[in-house]
Design a protein around this motif. Structure first.
Motif, PDB file in Angstrom:
ATOM      1  N   ALA A 205       4.986  -0.778  -5.287  1.00 26.58           N
ATOM      2  CA  ALA A 205       4.373   0.648  -4.702  1.00 26.58           C
ATOM      3  C   ALA A 205       3.493   1.180  -5.700  1.00 26.58           C
ATOM      4  CB  ALA A 205       5.704   1.418  -4.630  1.00 26.58           C
ATOM      5  N   GLU A 206       2.654   1.934  -5.115  1.00 27.40           N
ATOM      6  CA  GLU A 206       1.674   2.682  -5.986  1.00 27.40           C
ATOM      7  C   GLU A 206       2.498   3.721  -6.744  1.00 27.40           C
ATOM      8  OE1 GLU A 206      -2.054   5.071  -4.637  1.00 27.40           O
ATOM      9  OE2 GLU A 206      -1.963   3.477  -3.517  1.00 27.40           O
ATOM     10  N   LYS A 207       1.928   4.059  -7.802  1.00 24.43           N
ATOM     11  CA  LYS A 207       2.488   4.926  -8.687  1.00 24.43           C
ATOM     12  C   LYS A 207       2.275   6.472  -8.142  1.00 24.43           C
ATOM     13  CE  LYS A 207       2.562   3.079 -13.376  1.00 24.43           C
ATOM     14  NZ  LYS A 207       1.888   3.416 -14.687  1.00 24.43           N
ATOM     15  N   LYS A 208       3.298   7.312  -7.920  1.00 24.40           N
ATOM     16  CA  LYS A 208       3.080   8.699  -7.633  1.00 24.40           C
ATOM     17  C   LYS A 208       2.218   9.291  -8.591  1.00 24.40           C
ATOM     18  CE  LYS A 208       5.865   8.665  -3.888  1.00 24.40           C
ATOM     19  NZ  LYS A 208       5.618   9.241  -2.576  1.00 24.40           N
ATOM     20  N   LYS A 209       1.399  10.295  -8.177  1.00 22.59           N
ATOM     21  CA  LYS A 209       0.313  10.957  -8.808  1.00 22.59           C
ATOM     22  C   LYS A 209       1.058  12.563  -8.960  1.00 22.59           C
ATOM     23  CE  LYS A 209      -3.278  10.694  -6.878  1.00 22.59           C
ATOM     24  NZ  LYS A 209      -4.571  10.235  -6.218  1.00 22.59           N
ATOM     25  N   ILE A 210       1.142  12.754 -10.662  1.00 20.48           N
ATOM     26  CA  ILE A 210       1.579  14.204 -10.933  1.00 20.48           C
ATOM     27  C   ILE A 210       0.531  14.883 -11.427  1.00 20.48           C
ATOM     28  CG2 ILE A 210       3.090  15.498 -11.988  1.00 20.48           C
ATOM     29  CD1 ILE A 210       5.179  13.641 -11.313  1.00 20.48           C
ATOM     30  N   LEU A 211       0.288  16.011 -11.011  1.00 25.33           N
ATOM     31  CA  LEU A 211      -1.019  16.917 -11.731  1.00 25.33           C
ATOM     32  C   LEU A 211      -0.274  18.180 -12.460  1.00 25.33           C
ATOM     33  CD1 LEU A 211      -3.872  17.926 -12.496  1.00 25.33           C
ATOM     34  CD2 LEU A 211      -3.726  19.105 -10.310  1.00 25.33           C
ATOM     35  N   LEU A 212      -0.467  18.033 -13.930  1.00 23.67           N
ATOM     36  CA  LEU A 212      -0.075  19.050 -14.767  1.00 23.67           C
ATOM     37  C   LEU A 212      -1.371  20.233 -15.109  1.00 23.67           C
ATOM     38  CD1 LEU A 212       1.746  17.036 -17.467  1.00 23.67           C
ATOM     39  CD2 LEU A 212       2.817  18.211 -15.576  1.00 23.67           C
ATOM     40  N   ILE A 213      -0.920  21.520 -14.805  1.00 25.24           N
ATOM     41  CA  ILE A 213      -1.879  22.427 -14.959  1.00 25.24           C
ATOM     42  C   ILE A 213      -1.267  23.379 -15.939  1.00 25.24           C
ATOM     43  CG2 ILE A 213      -3.437  24.043 -13.983  1.00 25.24           C
ATOM     44  CD1 ILE A 213      -3.020  22.695 -11.357  1.00 25.24           C
ATOM     45  N   ASP A 214      -1.745  23.233 -17.238  1.00 25.03           N
ATOM     46  CA  ASP A 214      -1.509  24.122 -18.206  1.00 25.03           C
ATOM     47  C   ASP A 214      -2.333  24.393 -19.274  1.00 25.03           C
ATOM     48  OD1 ASP A 214       0.288  25.609 -20.279  1.00 25.03           O
ATOM     49  OD2 ASP A 214       2.186  24.527 -19.388  1.00 25.03           O
ATOM     50  N   ASP A 215      -2.316  25.582 -19.804  1.00 24.49           N
ATOM     51  CA  ASP A 215      -3.491  25.579 -21.090  1.00 24.49           C
ATOM     52  C   ASP A 215      -2.795  25.301 -22.360  1.00 24.49           C
ATOM     53  OD1 ASP A 215      -1.577  27.734 -21.354  1.00 24.49           O
ATOM     54  OD2 ASP A 215      -3.360  29.397 -21.584  1.00 24.49           O
ATOM     55  N   ASP A 216      -1.755  24.664 -22.611  1.00 26.40           N
ATOM     56  CA  ASP A 216      -0.821  24.456 -23.836  1.00 26.40           C
ATOM     57  C   ASP A 216      -1.042  22.974 -23.746  1.00 26.40           C
ATOM     58  OD1 ASP A 216       0.870  23.415 -25.595  1.00 26.40           O
ATOM     59  OD2 ASP A 216       2.445  25.051 -25.048  1.00 26.40           O
ATOM     60  N   LYS A 217      -2.028  22.561 -24.865  1.00 28.93           N
ATOM     61  CA  LYS A 217      -2.240  21.003 -25.001  1.00 28.93           C
ATOM     62  C   LYS A 217      -1.035  20.314 -25.514  1.00 28.93           C
ATOM     63  CE  LYS A 217      -7.401  21.415 -25.876  1.00 28.93           C
ATOM     64  NZ  LYS A 217      -7.435  22.646 -25.801  1.00 28.93           N
ATOM     65  N   ASP A 218      -0.212  20.975 -26.338  1.00 31.34           N
ATOM     66  CA  ASP A 218       0.931  20.270 -26.811  1.00 31.34           C
ATOM     67  C   ASP A 218       1.765  19.990 -25.575  1.00 31.34           C
ATOM     68  OD1 ASP A 218      -0.202  19.995 -29.449  1.00 31.34           O
ATOM     69  OD2 ASP A 218       0.902  22.186 -29.983  1.00 31.34           O
TER      70      ASP A 218
ATOM     71  N   LEU B  82       3.487  12.085 -21.552  1.00 30.10           N
ATOM     72  CA  LEU B  82       4.442  10.862 -22.032  1.00 30.10           C
ATOM     73  C   LEU B  82       5.636  10.585 -21.253  1.00 30.10           C
ATOM     74  CD1 LEU B  82       3.924  11.362 -26.070  1.00 30.10           C
ATOM     75  CD2 LEU B  82       2.877   9.792 -24.370  1.00 30.10           C
ATOM     76  N   ILE B  83       6.342  11.733 -21.152  1.00 34.51           N
ATOM     77  CA  ILE B  83       7.846  11.553 -20.456  1.00 34.51           C
ATOM     78  C   ILE B  83       7.619  10.994 -18.896  1.00 34.51           C
ATOM     79  CG2 ILE B  83       9.477  13.194 -19.266  1.00 34.51           C
ATOM     80  CD1 ILE B  83       9.110  15.104 -21.661  1.00 34.51           C
ATOM     81  N   LEU B  84       6.452  11.563 -18.366  1.00 37.46           N
ATOM     82  CA  LEU B  84       6.301  11.405 -17.096  1.00 37.46           C
ATOM     83  C   LEU B  84       5.724   9.816 -16.896  1.00 37.46           C
ATOM     84  CD1 LEU B  84       4.483  14.655 -15.408  1.00 37.46           C
ATOM     85  CD2 LEU B  84       7.031  13.782 -15.109  1.00 37.46           C
ATOM     86  N   GLU B  85       4.691   9.509 -17.557  1.00 35.37           N
ATOM     87  CA  GLU B  85       4.305   8.081 -17.670  1.00 35.37           C
ATOM     88  C   GLU B  85       5.447   7.085 -17.841  1.00 35.37           C
ATOM     89  OE1 GLU B  85       0.997   8.164 -20.391  1.00 35.37           O
ATOM     90  OE2 GLU B  85      -0.459   8.638 -18.645  1.00 35.37           O
ATOM     91  N   LYS B  86       6.359   7.521 -18.992  1.00 36.05           N
ATOM     92  CA  LYS B  86       7.602   6.765 -19.347  1.00 36.05           C
ATOM     93  C   LYS B  86       8.451   6.370 -17.949  1.00 36.05           C
ATOM     94  CE  LYS B  86      11.417   7.310 -22.153  1.00 36.05           C
ATOM     95  NZ  LYS B  86      11.951   7.709 -22.859  1.00 36.05           N
ATOM     96  N   ASN B  87       8.361   7.376 -17.194  1.00 34.30           N
ATOM     97  CA  ASN B  87       9.191   7.307 -16.048  1.00 34.30           C
ATOM     98  C   ASN B  87       8.491   6.865 -14.707  1.00 34.30           C
ATOM     99  OD1 ASN B  87      12.126   8.510 -16.252  1.00 34.30           O
ATOM    100  ND2 ASN B  87      10.691   9.611 -17.693  1.00 34.30           N
ATOM    101  N   GLY B  88       7.406   6.019 -15.073  1.00 39.62           N
ATOM    102  CA  GLY B  88       6.541   5.486 -13.882  1.00 39.62           C
ATOM    103  C   GLY B  88       5.786   6.396 -13.072  1.00 39.62           C
ATOM    104  N   TYR B  89       5.294   7.438 -13.606  1.00 35.88           N
ATOM    105  CA  TYR B  89       4.308   8.198 -12.904  1.00 35.88           C
ATOM    106  C   TYR B  89       2.789   8.150 -13.317  1.00 35.88           C
ATOM    107  CZ  TYR B  89       8.378  10.413 -10.556  1.00 35.88           C
ATOM    108  OH  TYR B  89       9.423  10.499 -10.073  1.00 35.88           O
ATOM    109  N   GLU B  90       2.099   8.243 -12.583  1.00 32.95           N
ATOM    110  CA  GLU B  90       0.565   8.483 -12.898  1.00 32.95           C
ATOM    111  C   GLU B  90       0.252   9.778 -13.269  1.00 32.95           C
ATOM    112  OE1 GLU B  90      -4.099   8.017 -11.489  1.00 32.95           O
ATOM    113  OE2 GLU B  90      -2.538   6.869 -10.033  1.00 32.95           O
ATOM    114  N   VAL B  91      -0.524  10.335 -14.280  1.00 31.71           N
ATOM    115  CA  VAL B  91      -0.521  11.677 -14.802  1.00 31.71           C
ATOM    116  C   VAL B  91      -1.713  12.062 -14.959  1.00 31.71           C
ATOM    117  CG1 VAL B  91       0.360  13.547 -16.245  1.00 31.71           C
ATOM    118  CG2 VAL B  91       1.939  11.621 -15.917  1.00 31.71           C
ATOM    119  N   LEU B  92      -2.122  13.246 -14.176  1.00 28.02           N
ATOM    120  CA  LEU B  92      -3.485  13.928 -14.326  1.00 28.02           C
ATOM    121  C   LEU B  92      -3.365  15.268 -14.888  1.00 28.02           C
ATOM    122  CD1 LEU B  92      -4.326  13.451 -10.591  1.00 28.02           C
ATOM    123  CD2 LEU B  92      -4.910  12.019 -12.406  1.00 28.02           C
TER     124      LEU B  92
END
Length: 128
Positions: free
Chosen positions: A2-15, A22-32
């Motif tokens: 299955a294709e990875k689900k894409k999650i977009l994070l919009i936040d001005d806090d780089k940390d 890292l948390i999302l990628e570890k759980n199999g998501y593609e992160v933007l």
């Protein structure tokens, strides 16, 4: 596979962006990642994710609400699952946050800091 689900994070806090990615990628998501509301809206327009997580307060107090309003007005964003994050205790009008013309629909409001396990659980339930 299955294709990875894409999650977009919009936040001005780089940390926050890096740690959550890292948390999302570890759980199999593609992160933007988007470091401000404008680039987040542009990313949704050009490359719609399966879910977006938006910080309520970025450069301005209500930037997250502006992002959500704009996303909900797009055809691609009408049904996009949206989680809004707040670093402030949601008191007053936001305590009983109800969608309206002033406040567009969000699927979930979470208070920062969010526990990794809770975040994954919420995302999993929203994405089905």
């Amino acid at each position: 596979m299955a294709e990875k689900k894409k999650i977009l994070l919009i936040d001005d806090d780089k940390d926050f962006l890096m740690a959550t990615r890292l948390i999302l990628e570890k759980n199999g998501y593609e992160v933007l990642l988007a470091e401000n509301g404008r680039s987040g809206v542009d990313m949704i327009r050009s490359n719609p994710p399966d879910l977006a997580i938006v910080d309520m307060m970025m450069e301005t107090w209500g930037e997250g609400f502006d992002v959500i309003s704009e996303v909900r007005s797009m055809e691609k964003g009408e049904d996009l699952p949206l989680i809004i994050l707040s670093g402030v205790d949601l008191q007053g009008p936001y305590q009983s946050f109800e969608p309206s013309d002033e406040f567009p629909k969000v699927d979930l409001i979470l208070h920062k800091p969010v526990k990794a396990g809770d975040l994954i659980q919420h995302i999993t339930s929203l994405l089905g």
